[in-house]
Scaffold this motif. Sequence first.
Motif, PDB file in Angstrom:
ATOM      1  N   ARG A 192       0.804  -1.220   0.000  1.00 22.94           N
ATOM      2  CA  ARG A 192       0.000   0.000   0.000  1.00 22.94           C
ATOM      3  C   ARG A 192       0.839   1.273   0.000  1.00 22.94           C
ATOM      4  NH1 ARG A 192      -4.693   0.257   4.229  1.00 22.94           N
ATOM      5  NH2 ARG A 192      -5.257   1.967   2.805  1.00 22.94           N
ATOM      6  N   SER A 193       2.025   1.220   0.608  1.00 22.75           N
ATOM      7  CA  SER A 193       2.874   2.408   0.665  1.00 22.75           C
ATOM      8  C   SER A 193       4.337   1.992   0.608  1.00 22.75           C
ATOM      9  CB  SER A 193       2.606   3.214   1.939  1.00 22.75           C
ATOM     10  OG  SER A 193       3.503   4.318   2.028  1.00 22.75           O
ATOM     11  N   PRO A 194       4.871   1.801  -0.579  1.00 26.52           N
ATOM     12  CA  PRO A 194       6.280   1.424  -0.692  1.00 26.52           C
ATOM     13  C   PRO A 194       7.215   2.404   0.016  1.00 26.52           C
ATOM     14  CG  PRO A 194       5.161   1.103  -2.788  1.00 26.52           C
ATOM     15  CD  PRO A 194       4.187   1.817  -1.897  1.00 26.52           C
ATOM     16  N   LEU A 195       6.849   3.694   0.024  1.00 27.01           N
ATOM     17  CA  LEU A 195       7.717   4.675   0.674  1.00 27.01           C
ATOM     18  C   LEU A 195       7.770   4.451   2.183  1.00 27.01           C
ATOM     19  CD1 LEU A 195       8.185   8.386  -0.025  1.00 27.01           C
ATOM     20  CD2 LEU A 195       7.608   7.703   2.304  1.00 27.01           C
ATOM     21  N   LEU A 196       6.606   4.303   2.834  1.00 24.08           N
ATOM     22  CA  LEU A 196       6.601   4.063   4.276  1.00 24.08           C
ATOM     23  C   LEU A 196       7.267   2.743   4.610  1.00 24.08           C
ATOM     24  CD1 LEU A 196       3.139   5.264   5.673  1.00 24.08           C
ATOM     25  CD2 LEU A 196       5.384   6.318   5.962  1.00 24.08           C
ATOM     26  N   SER A 197       7.042   1.747   3.788  1.00 25.73           N
ATOM     27  CA  SER A 197       7.654   0.438   4.020  1.00 25.73           C
ATOM     28  C   SER A 197       9.171   0.530   3.948  1.00 25.73           C
ATOM     29  CB  SER A 197       7.127  -0.572   3.000  1.00 25.73           C
ATOM     30  OG  SER A 197       7.734  -1.835   3.178  1.00 25.73           O
ATOM     31  N   ALA A 198       9.671   1.218   2.930  1.00 29.79           N
ATOM     32  CA  ALA A 198      11.122   1.364   2.777  1.00 29.79           C
ATOM     33  C   ALA A 198      11.708   2.176   3.921  1.00 29.79           C
ATOM     34  CB  ALA A 198      11.444   2.025   1.440  1.00 29.79           C
ATOM     35  N   ALA A 199      10.999   3.226   4.342  1.00 31.53           N
ATOM     36  CA  ALA A 199      11.474   4.045   5.455  1.00 31.53           C
ATOM     37  C   ALA A 199      11.536   3.226   6.737  1.00 31.53           C
ATOM     38  CB  ALA A 199      10.573   5.259   5.633  1.00 31.53           C
ATOM     39  N   ALA A 200      10.505   2.431   6.979  1.00 27.45           N
ATOM     40  CA  ALA A 200      10.474   1.604   8.183  1.00 27.45           C
ATOM     41  C   ALA A 200      11.621   0.605   8.201  1.00 27.45           C
ATOM     42  CB  ALA A 200       9.133   0.880   8.291  1.00 27.45           C
ATOM     43  N   ARG A 201      11.846  -0.080   7.072  1.00 24.29           N
ATOM     44  CA  ARG A 201      12.930  -1.055   7.009  1.00 24.29           C
ATOM     45  C   ARG A 201      14.285  -0.381   7.201  1.00 24.29           C
ATOM     46  NH1 ARG A 201      10.269  -2.677   2.373  1.00 24.29           N
ATOM     47  NH2 ARG A 201      12.062  -1.972   1.122  1.00 24.29           N
ATOM     48  N   HIS A 202      14.430   0.796   6.608  1.00 22.18           N
ATOM     49  CA  HIS A 202      15.702   1.531   6.693  1.00 22.18           C
ATOM     50  C   HIS A 202      16.035   1.848   8.157  1.00 22.18           C
ATOM     51  CE1 HIS A 202      19.009   3.830   5.243  1.00 22.18           C
ATOM     52  NE2 HIS A 202      18.470   5.027   5.424  1.00 22.18           N
ATOM     53  N   VAL A 203      15.042   2.298   8.900  1.00 23.94           N
ATOM     54  CA  VAL A 203      15.257   2.649  10.306  1.00 23.94           C
ATOM     55  C   VAL A 203      15.431   1.401  11.163  1.00 23.94           C
ATOM     56  CG1 VAL A 203      14.214   3.732  12.335  1.00 23.94           C
ATOM     57  CG2 VAL A 203      14.055   4.853  10.092  1.00 23.94           C
ATOM     58  N   GLN A 334      15.062  16.752   6.398  1.00 25.48           N
ATOM     59  CA  GLN A 334      16.213  16.312   7.194  1.00 25.48           C
ATOM     60  C   GLN A 334      17.283  15.616   6.353  1.00 25.48           C
ATOM     61  OE1 GLN A 334      16.345  17.572  10.071  1.00 25.48           O
ATOM     62  NE2 GLN A 334      14.212  18.294   9.941  1.00 25.48           N
ATOM     63  N   HIS A 335      17.109  15.644   5.029  1.00 22.16           N
ATOM     64  CA  HIS A 335      18.104  15.079   4.103  1.00 22.16           C
ATOM     65  C   HIS A 335      18.375  13.602   4.406  1.00 22.16           C
ATOM     66  CE1 HIS A 335      18.726  19.194   2.803  1.00 22.16           C
ATOM     67  NE2 HIS A 335      18.982  19.541   4.049  1.00 22.16           N
ATOM     68  N   ILE A 336      17.308  12.883   4.677  1.00 26.24           N
ATOM     69  CA  ILE A 336      17.402  11.441   4.902  1.00 26.24           C
ATOM     70  C   ILE A 336      16.951  10.739   3.626  1.00 26.24           C
ATOM     71  CG2 ILE A 336      16.473   9.483   6.200  1.00 26.24           C
ATOM     72  CD1 ILE A 336      16.172  11.360   8.584  1.00 26.24           C
ATOM     73  N   VAL A 337      17.844   9.989   3.037  1.00 27.30           N
ATOM     74  CA  VAL A 337      17.539   9.280   1.795  1.00 27.30           C
ATOM     75  C   VAL A 337      16.922   7.928   2.133  1.00 27.30           C
ATOM     76  CG1 VAL A 337      18.478   8.308  -0.318  1.00 27.30           C
ATOM     77  CG2 VAL A 337      19.402  10.461   0.599  1.00 27.30           C
ATOM     78  N   ILE A 338      15.723   7.692   1.631  1.00 27.81           N
ATOM     79  CA  ILE A 338      15.047   6.428   1.838  1.00 27.81           C
ATOM     80  C   ILE A 338      15.383   5.499   0.678  1.00 27.81           C
ATOM     81  CG2 ILE A 338      12.810   5.292   2.081  1.00 27.81           C
ATOM     82  CD1 ILE A 338      11.731   7.955   3.168  1.00 27.81           C
ATOM     83  N   PRO A 339      16.060   4.399   0.927  1.00 26.74           N
ATOM     84  CA  PRO A 339      16.475   3.507  -0.157  1.00 26.74           C
ATOM     85  C   PRO A 339      15.294   3.065  -1.018  1.00 26.74           C
ATOM     86  CG  PRO A 339      17.526   2.865   1.884  1.00 26.74           C
ATOM     87  CD  PRO A 339      16.495   3.909   2.243  1.00 26.74           C
ATOM     88  N   GLY A 340      15.531   3.004  -2.330  1.00 31.52           N
ATOM     89  CA  GLY A 340      14.496   2.532  -3.244  1.00 31.52           C
ATOM     90  C   GLY A 340      13.504   3.587  -3.634  1.00 31.52           C
ATOM     91  N   THR A 341      13.693   4.825  -3.143  1.00 33.84           N
ATOM     92  CA  THR A 341      12.797   5.921  -3.532  1.00 33.84           C
ATOM     93  C   THR A 341      13.631   7.025  -4.136  1.00 33.84           C
ATOM     94  OG1 THR A 341      12.926   7.222  -1.494  1.00 33.84           O
ATOM     95  CG2 THR A 341      11.399   5.347  -1.504  1.00 33.84           C
TER      96      THR A 341
END
Length: 343
Positions: A192-203, A334-341
């Motif tokens: 449903r939200s690849p961006l939130l998913s990628a951000a969550a995994r990254h953190v 905050q200049h945080i790069v979310i992988p895959g986005t």
Amino acid sequence: MSARTRISAGTGQELLAGASHRTRVQPDDARAGAVFERVTVGSDSFFVKQLSANSDWIMRIAGDQVHRPYQIWRSGLMDQAPGCVDHTVVAMDLTGAPGDDAVLTIVMRDVGDFLVPPGDAVVPPAQHARFIAHMATLSSTFWEWQDQLGLTPMAQRLRFFAPDNIAAELGADEVPGPLAAAAAGWPALAERSPLLSAAARHVQDNPGILTARLSRLPGTFLHGDWKMGNLGSHPDGRTILLDWTLPGAGPACWDLCWYLALNRARLPESKEAAISRFQAELEGRGIATAGWWQEQLDLCLIGIMATFGWEKALGDAGELSWWEARVASAAARQHIVIPGTSR
């Protein structure tokens, strides 16, 4: 018994030994595996919670090997809370050998009549406003507090529901409801939200992305679980704040973001308004927010989705979109790069 009556350590069991009536109960919002009783001693009514690492999955996934609530009780930290916050605890006893078998008994005044009713009904605006104000008061009371007790670290908060952190719990004969939901929610979030998913995994994979920066910003003592199931109001306006299970040092905005994420259906105002309200309440208590507020808020908004992104994936589209937009803008600021986005 007065609001701040405290029974000496080790006498909780003696108090319960004098009970004239004991009844097992199961609170609507209790999900961790603890045992609860309502107890009558003389003319006083108490609510008793007993738990160990063997029985309580929250202790296990939070990495709590020392009974953190007992540590803040024994140290006197809970009684340093401002008068507008009532923790209700009168005694705690820790029995048994150190380790998973040690049982913590928490004796609280019975305030059930004053708790927020279960369900999804919106709470009264005045009550919500007091919750935010008293959260700010608690934060300001402990401003710049440093953890010397070995309590909940920020990295553990960020990884609380991480797939690898809950994996061992999913093999139980009866998987706790929140863990089963998280196990289903993380794959749903990826859809449903690849961006939130990628951000969550990254953190989750590298909590230091957030914790290193948060450690350079102002901190305070965190209660850690400002959900409506732990909240209530006395007739005189004091806030009841139960279940100090996840205490520790961290950013004030973490308790705020936790409140916004878990109570969204019950808020009488927008999340933006609640955020502004909390900042204003901190300022009104002498906490200058210029220079750090936006960064801390942004980092906590991103971090709370590493904890509860799964829950948003199981909810409605509007709520999911709100968090996606806020995390995207926070990461960009905050200049945080979310992988895959591309952000």
